[in-house]
Design a protein around this motif. Structure first.
Motif, mmCIF file in Angstrom:
data_model
loop_
_atom_site.group_PDB
_atom_site.id
_atom_site.type_symbol
_atom_site.label_atom_id
_atom_site.label_comp_id
_atom_site.label_asym_id
_atom_site.label_seq_id
_atom_site.Cartn_x
_atom_site.Cartn_y
_atom_site.Cartn_z
ATOM 1 N N PHE A 84 0.750 -1.017 -0.030
ATOM 2 C CA PHE A 84 -0.150 -0.031 -0.071
ATOM 3 C C PHE A 84 0.928 1.441 -0.093
ATOM 4 N N LYS A 85 2.185 1.216 0.024
ATOM 5 C CA LYS A 85 3.006 2.193 0.143
ATOM 6 C C LYS A 85 4.205 2.234 -0.758
ATOM 7 N N ALA A 86 4.218 1.553 -1.688
ATOM 8 C CA ALA A 86 5.332 0.887 -2.586
ATOM 9 C C ALA A 86 5.968 2.141 -3.075
ATOM 10 N N GLU A 87 5.314 3.077 -3.766
ATOM 11 C CA GLU A 87 5.833 4.346 -4.395
ATOM 12 C C GLU A 87 6.699 4.987 -3.377
ATOM 13 N N LYS A 88 6.232 5.446 -2.232
ATOM 14 C CA LYS A 88 7.038 5.975 -1.175
ATOM 15 C C LYS A 88 8.165 5.284 -0.789
ATOM 16 N N LEU A 89 8.168 4.055 -0.673
ATOM 17 C CA LEU A 89 9.237 3.167 -0.138
ATOM 18 C C LEU A 89 10.233 2.947 -1.385
ATOM 19 N N ALA A 90 9.784 3.037 -2.584
ATOM 20 C CA ALA A 90 10.768 3.230 -3.577
ATOM 21 C C ALA A 90 11.429 4.307 -3.690
ATOM 22 N N VAL A 91 11.009 5.455 -3.358
ATOM 23 C CA VAL A 91 11.745 6.917 -3.378
ATOM 24 C C VAL A 91 12.797 6.752 -2.231
ATOM 25 N N LEU A 92 12.413 6.282 -1.105
ATOM 26 C CA LEU A 92 13.235 6.030 0.189
ATOM 27 C C LEU A 92 14.512 5.138 -0.248
ATOM 28 N N SER A 93 14.061 4.170 -1.097
ATOM 29 C CA SER A 93 15.067 3.068 -1.469
ATOM 30 C C SER A 93 16.145 3.911 -2.455
ATOM 31 N N ARG A 94 15.628 4.591 -3.422
ATOM 32 C CA ARG A 94 16.566 5.170 -4.148
ATOM 33 C C ARG A 94 17.210 6.321 -3.540
ATOM 34 N N LEU A 95 16.940 7.016 -2.433
ATOM 35 C CA LEU A 95 17.618 8.140 -1.970
ATOM 36 C C LEU A 95 18.656 7.567 -1.056
ATOM 37 N N LEU A 96 18.550 6.242 -0.480
ATOM 38 C CA LEU A 96 19.534 5.585 0.316
ATOM 39 C C LEU A 96 20.418 4.745 -0.485
ATOM 40 N N ASN A 97 20.442 4.855 -1.835
ATOM 41 C CA ASN A 97 21.107 4.081 -2.976
ATOM 42 C C ASN A 97 21.050 2.650 -2.608
ATOM 43 N N ALA A 98 20.167 2.338 -1.959
ATOM 44 C CA ALA A 98 19.693 0.846 -1.966
ATOM 45 C C ALA A 98 19.117 -0.028 -3.269
ATOM 46 N N SER A 99 18.670 0.987 -4.112
ATOM 47 C CA SER A 99 18.376 0.576 -5.571
ATOM 48 C C SER A 99 18.833 1.435 -6.431
ATOM 49 N N ARG A 100 18.882 0.972 -7.642
ATOM 50 C CA ARG A 100 19.258 1.856 -9.026
ATOM 51 C C ARG A 100 17.822 2.672 -9.328
ATOM 52 N N PRO A 101 18.155 4.016 -9.940
ATOM 53 C CA PRO A 101 16.976 4.665 -10.462
ATOM 54 C C PRO A 101 16.210 3.887 -11.387
ATOM 55 N N GLU A 102 16.611 3.049 -12.039
ATOM 56 C CA GLU A 102 15.968 2.202 -13.260
ATOM 57 C C GLU A 102 15.437 0.979 -12.693
ATOM 58 N N ASP A 103 15.584 0.631 -11.520
ATOM 59 C CA ASP A 103 14.650 -0.612 -10.767
ATOM 60 C C ASP A 103 13.211 -0.333 -10.785
ATOM 61 N N SER A 104 12.429 -1.365 -10.899
ATOM 62 C CA SER A 104 10.993 -1.190 -10.938
ATOM 63 C C SER A 104 10.792 -0.905 -9.408
ATOM 64 N N VAL A 105 9.411 -0.492 -9.047
ATOM 65 C CA VAL A 105 9.074 -0.096 -7.694
ATOM 66 C C VAL A 105 9.063 -1.421 -6.992
ATOM 67 N N SER A 106 8.723 -2.527 -7.304
ATOM 68 C CA SER A 106 8.661 -3.657 -6.306
ATOM 69 C C SER A 106 10.036 -4.047 -6.362
ATOM 70 N N SER A 107 11.035 -3.955 -7.260
ATOM 71 C CA SER A 107 12.520 -4.330 -7.033
ATOM 72 C C SER A 107 13.126 -3.476 -5.790
ATOM 73 N N ALA A 108 12.915 -2.213 -6.144
ATOM 74 C CA ALA A 108 13.446 -1.175 -5.272
ATOM 75 C C ALA A 108 13.141 -1.312 -3.653
ATOM 76 N N VAL A 109 11.769 -1.734 -3.618
ATOM 77 C CA VAL A 109 10.934 -2.068 -1.987
ATOM 78 C C VAL A 109 11.801 -3.268 -1.552
ATOM 79 N N ALA A 110 11.936 -4.160 -2.464
ATOM 80 C CA ALA A 110 12.651 -5.536 -1.996
ATOM 81 C C ALA A 110 13.968 -5.155 -1.743
ATOM 82 N N SER A 111 14.642 -4.447 -2.328
ATOM 83 C CA SER A 111 16.133 -3.858 -2.145
ATOM 84 C C SER A 111 16.299 -3.039 -0.790
ATOM 85 N N LEU A 112 15.348 -2.129 -0.588
ATOM 86 C CA LEU A 112 15.301 -1.554 0.792
ATOM 87 C C LEU A 112 15.079 -2.347 2.096
ATOM 88 N N ALA A 113 14.239 -3.215 1.812
ATOM 89 C CA ALA A 113 14.371 -4.303 3.043
ATOM 90 C C ALA A 113 15.415 -5.196 3.065
#
Length: 172
Positions: A84-113
């Motif tokens: 329910f908050k995937a987009e916001k979590l993806a933004v945080l993931s990208r800010l932390l450099n846990a994911s790449r900018p081109e990663d999908s939202v779901s991939s970015a969230v998984a990378s954040l976890a």
């Protein structure tokens, strides 16, 4: 609170990984202090979440640090919030450099976890609730306690005691 938290994550990322360019020359200690203060302000202006609710219930029953419980629960809360908050979590993931900018939202969230799990391992705190010498039965009682609190009505999404216990089981 979202804007404050985003800025705090950005400052903390700069402190840990360095700024993406030389325009940020602030010392690491200052960035950590600013980011920490902003994160506290953002958390104070946000509503309670499932991790807060569960940490309160476990702390009150078993006297284990709320901060420790919240840290252990964080990657599982991120995975739960992905629905329910995937987009916001993806933004945080990208800010932390846990994911790449081109990663999908779901991939970015998984990378954040995964990023949070790596940080937990790096600072050498327990990664699972079972490491706290509590049984799953004891934690189920704490989930029932949490479900009876009025705070459950103010969570970001509708949750039941069963939902809280599912998070506990994943973190166990």
């Amino acid at each position: 609170s979202d804007m404050i938290i985003e800025k705090s994550v950005q400052l903390l990322s700069y402190a840990e990984d360095g700024a993406p360019n030389l325009s940020v020359t602030t010392p690491q200690e200052v960035l950590l202090a600013q980011g920490g203060c902003m994160a506290s302000l953002g958390a104070a202006s946000s509503s309670f979440g499932a991790a807060n609710l569960l940490s309160l219930a476990i702390n009150s029953r078993y006297k284990i640090s709320r901060s420790l419980i919240s840290a252990i629960l964080l990657p599982y809360i991120i995975e739960d919030a992905a629905s329910f908050k995937a987009e916001k979590l993806a933004v945080l993931s990208r800010l932390l450099n846990a994911s790449r900018p081109e990663d999908s939202v779901s991939s970015a969230v998984a990378s954040l976890a995964d990023y949070v799990r790596q940080k937990i391992a790096k600072i050498n705190i327990p990664a699972r609730l079972k490491d706290l010498s509590l049984s799953i039965e004891q934690l189920s009682v704490a989930a029932e306690d949490a479900g009876e609190l009025e705070l459950i009505n103010s969570l970001q999404r509708s949750m039941t005691t069963d939902d809280l216990f599912e998070i506990i089981k994943k973190a166990y």
